[in-house]
Design a protein around this motif. Structure first.
Motif, mmCIF file in Angstrom:
data_model
loop_
_atom_site.group_PDB
_atom_site.id
_atom_site.type_symbol
_atom_site.label_atom_id
_atom_site.label_comp_id
_atom_site.label_asym_id
_atom_site.label_seq_id
_atom_site.Cartn_x
_atom_site.Cartn_y
_atom_site.Cartn_z
ATOM 1 N N ASN A 6 0.809 -1.222 0.000
ATOM 2 C CA ASN A 6 0.000 0.000 0.000
ATOM 3 C C ASN A 6 0.845 1.277 0.000
ATOM 4 O O ASN A 6 0.323 2.374 -0.164
ATOM 5 C CB ASN A 6 -0.969 0.021 1.187
ATOM 6 N N SER A 7 2.159 1.149 0.217
ATOM 7 C CA SER A 7 3.045 2.315 0.204
ATOM 8 C C SER A 7 3.893 2.391 -1.057
ATOM 9 O O SER A 7 4.593 3.381 -1.281
ATOM 10 C CB SER A 7 3.970 2.282 1.429
ATOM 11 N N MET A 8 3.849 1.344 -1.856
ATOM 12 C CA MET A 8 4.748 1.237 -2.997
ATOM 13 C C MET A 8 4.574 2.410 -3.986
ATOM 14 O O MET A 8 5.559 3.014 -4.432
ATOM 15 C CB MET A 8 4.535 -0.087 -3.716
ATOM 16 N N LYS A 9 3.358 2.762 -4.318
ATOM 17 C CA LYS A 9 3.125 3.820 -5.292
ATOM 18 C C LYS A 9 3.668 5.152 -4.798
ATOM 19 O O LYS A 9 4.293 5.914 -5.548
ATOM 20 C CB LYS A 9 1.615 3.931 -5.581
ATOM 21 N N THR A 10 3.460 5.440 -3.504
ATOM 22 C CA THR A 10 3.948 6.694 -2.922
ATOM 23 C C THR A 10 5.465 6.767 -2.967
ATOM 24 O O THR A 10 6.046 7.800 -3.309
ATOM 25 C CB THR A 10 3.477 6.827 -1.462
ATOM 26 N N VAL A 11 6.127 5.649 -2.633
ATOM 27 C CA VAL A 11 7.589 5.613 -2.624
ATOM 28 C C VAL A 11 8.144 5.789 -4.037
ATOM 29 O O VAL A 11 9.106 6.528 -4.245
ATOM 30 C CB VAL A 11 8.099 4.302 -2.000
ATOM 31 N N ILE A 12 7.533 5.124 -4.991
ATOM 32 C CA ILE A 12 7.996 5.248 -6.383
ATOM 33 C C ILE A 12 7.856 6.688 -6.875
ATOM 34 O O ILE A 12 8.759 7.230 -7.532
ATOM 35 C CB ILE A 12 7.221 4.277 -7.294
ATOM 36 N N ASN A 13 6.737 7.325 -6.540
ATOM 37 C CA ASN A 13 6.545 8.720 -6.931
ATOM 38 C C ASN A 13 7.581 9.630 -6.268
ATOM 39 O O ASN A 13 8.098 10.574 -6.880
ATOM 40 C CB ASN A 13 5.133 9.191 -6.560
ATOM 41 N N ARG A 14 7.894 9.332 -5.007
ATOM 42 C CA ARG A 14 8.876 10.139 -4.283
ATOM 43 C C ARG A 14 10.258 10.014 -4.917
ATOM 44 O O ARG A 14 10.969 11.002 -5.085
ATOM 45 C CB ARG A 14 8.928 9.695 -2.819
ATOM 46 N N ILE A 15 10.635 8.794 -5.272
ATOM 47 C CA ILE A 15 11.938 8.587 -5.907
ATOM 48 C C ILE A 15 11.994 9.289 -7.259
ATOM 49 O O ILE A 15 13.007 9.886 -7.630
ATOM 50 C CB ILE A 15 12.230 7.084 -6.062
ATOM 51 N N SER A 16 10.873 9.247 -8.006
ATOM 52 C CA SER A 16 10.830 9.845 -9.343
ATOM 53 C C SER A 16 10.947 11.360 -9.301
ATOM 54 O O SER A 16 11.582 11.967 -10.160
ATOM 55 C CB SER A 16 9.540 9.495 -10.067
ATOM 56 N N THR A 17 10.329 11.981 -8.294
ATOM 57 C CA THR A 17 10.263 13.441 -8.268
ATOM 58 C C THR A 17 11.265 14.087 -7.321
ATOM 59 O O THR A 17 11.770 15.176 -7.599
ATOM 60 C CB THR A 17 8.850 13.894 -7.866
ATOM 61 N N GLY A 45 13.886 12.170 -5.635
ATOM 62 C CA GLY A 45 15.014 11.292 -5.344
ATOM 63 C C GLY A 45 16.366 11.861 -5.767
ATOM 64 O O GLY A 45 16.465 12.670 -6.685
ATOM 65 N N ILE A 46 17.400 11.415 -5.095
ATOM 66 C CA ILE A 46 18.784 11.767 -5.430
ATOM 67 C C ILE A 46 19.372 10.623 -6.243
ATOM 68 O O ILE A 46 19.254 9.449 -5.875
ATOM 69 C CB ILE A 46 19.616 12.001 -4.155
ATOM 70 N N LYS A 47 20.015 10.975 -7.331
ATOM 71 C CA LYS A 47 20.621 9.980 -8.226
ATOM 72 C C LYS A 47 22.127 9.962 -7.994
ATOM 73 O O LYS A 47 22.774 11.007 -8.016
ATOM 74 C CB LYS A 47 20.305 10.330 -9.674
ATOM 75 N N VAL A 48 22.674 8.759 -7.769
ATOM 76 C CA VAL A 48 24.113 8.616 -7.529
ATOM 77 C C VAL A 48 24.673 7.573 -8.483
ATOM 78 O O VAL A 48 24.281 6.404 -8.428
ATOM 79 C CB VAL A 48 24.414 8.193 -6.075
ATOM 80 N N GLN A 49 25.574 7.998 -9.363
ATOM 81 C CA GLN A 49 26.186 7.095 -10.335
ATOM 82 C C GLN A 49 27.617 6.748 -9.902
ATOM 83 O O GLN A 49 28.401 7.636 -9.571
ATOM 84 C CB GLN A 49 26.219 7.746 -11.716
ATOM 85 N N TYR A 50 27.925 5.457 -9.947
ATOM 86 C CA TYR A 50 29.256 4.982 -9.581
ATOM 87 C C TYR A 50 29.974 4.424 -10.807
ATOM 88 O O TYR A 50 29.381 3.682 -11.597
ATOM 89 C CB TYR A 50 29.157 3.876 -8.525
ATOM 90 N N PHE A 51 31.231 4.784 -10.929
ATOM 91 C CA PHE A 51 32.057 4.299 -12.027
ATOM 92 C C PHE A 51 33.255 3.543 -11.451
ATOM 93 O O PHE A 51 33.927 4.040 -10.549
ATOM 94 C CB PHE A 51 32.551 5.462 -12.893
ATOM 95 N N GLN A 52 33.489 2.347 -11.981
ATOM 96 C CA GLN A 52 34.641 1.550 -11.585
ATOM 97 C C GLN A 52 35.615 1.493 -12.750
ATOM 98 O O GLN A 52 35.260 1.049 -13.841
ATOM 99 C CB GLN A 52 34.207 0.131 -11.188
ATOM 100 N N ASN A 53 36.841 1.941 -12.482
ATOM 101 C CA ASN A 53 37.879 1.947 -13.522
ATOM 102 C C ASN A 53 37.373 2.633 -14.795
ATOM 103 O O ASN A 53 37.515 2.112 -15.907
ATOM 104 C CB ASN A 53 38.344 0.519 -13.823
ATOM 105 N N ASP A 54 36.724 3.772 -14.610
ATOM 106 C CA ASP A 54 36.214 4.628 -15.689
ATOM 107 C C ASP A 54 34.957 4.105 -16.370
ATOM 108 O O ASP A 54 34.442 4.752 -17.293
ATOM 109 C CB ASP A 54 37.291 4.875 -16.760
ATOM 110 N N ASN A 55 34.451 2.959 -15.942
ATOM 111 C CA ASN A 55 33.239 2.390 -16.553
ATOM 112 C C ASN A 55 32.069 2.470 -15.577
ATOM 113 O O ASN A 55 32.218 2.131 -14.396
ATOM 114 C CB ASN A 55 33.472 0.927 -16.957
ATOM 115 N N TRP A 56 30.910 2.909 -16.091
ATOM 116 C CA TRP A 56 29.730 2.975 -15.234
ATOM 117 C C TRP A 56 29.406 1.592 -14.698
ATOM 118 O O TRP A 56 29.394 0.601 -15.431
ATOM 119 C CB TRP A 56 28.536 3.526 -16.011
#
Length: 345
Positions: free
Chosen positions: A102-113, A115-126
């Motif tokens: 019952n909380s899944m839709k709310t959480v997904i909307n929160r992440i979409s709008t 949310g913080i995006k963090v990208q990690y690269f190992q040895n120059d490759n995503w």
């Protein structure tokens, strides 16, 4: 009687098979989800050489590993402890639990709008991307979604935590460059300093300079050279330059206010010249007091904040500093007795 027993056994067998099948299906589904959930971590953090953090407002911060140190994408210093906090989370992150249906839709909307995006690269490759959607109601977990080069993007977020710690993960990730920048202004060893000049605007009696001449030192206080000089006091003074930091970047003044501040007269200027010819100049500006006047470190009634001041760094950046840190550098009367004067030169 036998017929009844056979029927009962048959029903029991069917029920048992149903439960067994249901458990298999349930375990299979959870196994896949758990595999995705645990895939947040990267144990080989030494191979991570780039991290990109993007906030919902579009602000982006790129961290780059250069050997054993980290900088931003322009090569500017960043605080190593903040990078360590991210790598620690990357190593110790783990699955905590599933999100209620019952909380899944709310959480997904929160992440979409939001949310913080963090990208990690190992040895120059995503390698992986985290999508962080805030904390659980008890603040002991964080809603997160994973995307990886191996498994693609997960459909459903889960609750994650950092092993051995209670608390949320999100505060470790921000893109404001002011929060990342190193607070060091300079760090000089005593033998590196060739000259220090401190000028108090409007109070020449408090101005002084210290100059290194070969292996000796010359001190001028209030426009006059000292005839008798305790070299040990010069050493004690110069040792204060070993590590000088500002307190905070500017979060208060807008561009117009900064221009006005820089056009105003500083209460003090500090100039440093090293034995290698490097020169630095700091301009210091008072901050108006908000309460009743207090007594400053010179014993004067002060209409300004006696704890902090604005400082213009050599690159033009304005930061907030503490008198507690700078007083040992600008209050020369502590180290040099102004009563020992030679003839004015």
């Amino acid at each position: 009687m036998k017929r009844i027993i056979i029927i009962i056994l048959g029903i029991a067998l069917l029920v048992g098979l149903g439960i067994f099948t249901s458990q298999l299906i349930s375990k299979k589904g959870k196994s896949d989800e758990q595999l995705a959930a645990f895939n947040f971590e990267i144990k080989d953090t030494a191979s991570v050489n780039k991290i990109i953090i993007t906030e919902p407002n579009g602000m982006e911060m790129t961290l780059v590993r250069n050997g054993s140190t980290w900088t931003d994408d322009k090569g500017q210093c960043v605080q190593p402890v903040l990078v360590f906090n991210i790598l620690e989370a990357l190593y110790n992150v783990r699955f905590k639990g599933y999100i209620p249906e019952n909380s899944m839709k709310t959480v997904i909307n929160r992440i979409s709008t939001l949310g913080i995006k963090v990208q990690y690269f190992q040895n120059d490759n995503w390698s992986k991307t985290w999508y962080i959607g805030g904390s659980t109601s008890d603040h002991h977990g964080t809603y997160m979604l994973i995307e990886s080069a191996e498994a693609g993007k997960s459909d459903l977020p889960v609750i994650a935590e950092i092993k051995g710690m209670k608390g949320i993960i999100e505060p470790r990730f921000f893109a404001d460059p002011r929060k990342w920048q190193c607070s060091g202004i300079f760090a000089y060893q005593m033998e590196e300093i060739a000259e220090v000049n401190v000028k108090f605007t409007g109070r020449p009696d408090r101005s002084f300079e210290v100059r290194k001449i070969k292996k000796d030192y010359l001190v001028k206080f209030g426009g006059k050279y000292l005839t008798s000089l305790d070299t040990n006091m010069v050493y004690r003074y110069l040792l204060n330059f070993k590590r000088i930091n500002f307190e905070n970047p500017n979060y208060e003044l807008n561009d117009k206010q900064l221009d006005s501040l820089k056009r105003s007269t500083p209460f003090c200027e500090l100039k440093i010249r090293t034995t290698k010819g490097e020169k630095k100049k700091l301009r210091m500006f008072r901050i108006k007091a908000t309460g009743d006047p207090e007594v400053d470190d010179f014993g004067d009634q002060a209409t300004y904040d006696i704890n902090r001041f604005w400082c213009e760094l050599p690159d033009g950046q304005v930061v907030k500093c503490q008198y507690f840190v700078f007083n040992p550098l600008i209050m020369g009367h502590i180290y040099f007795n102004p009563n020992r004067y030679a003839t004015t030169q």
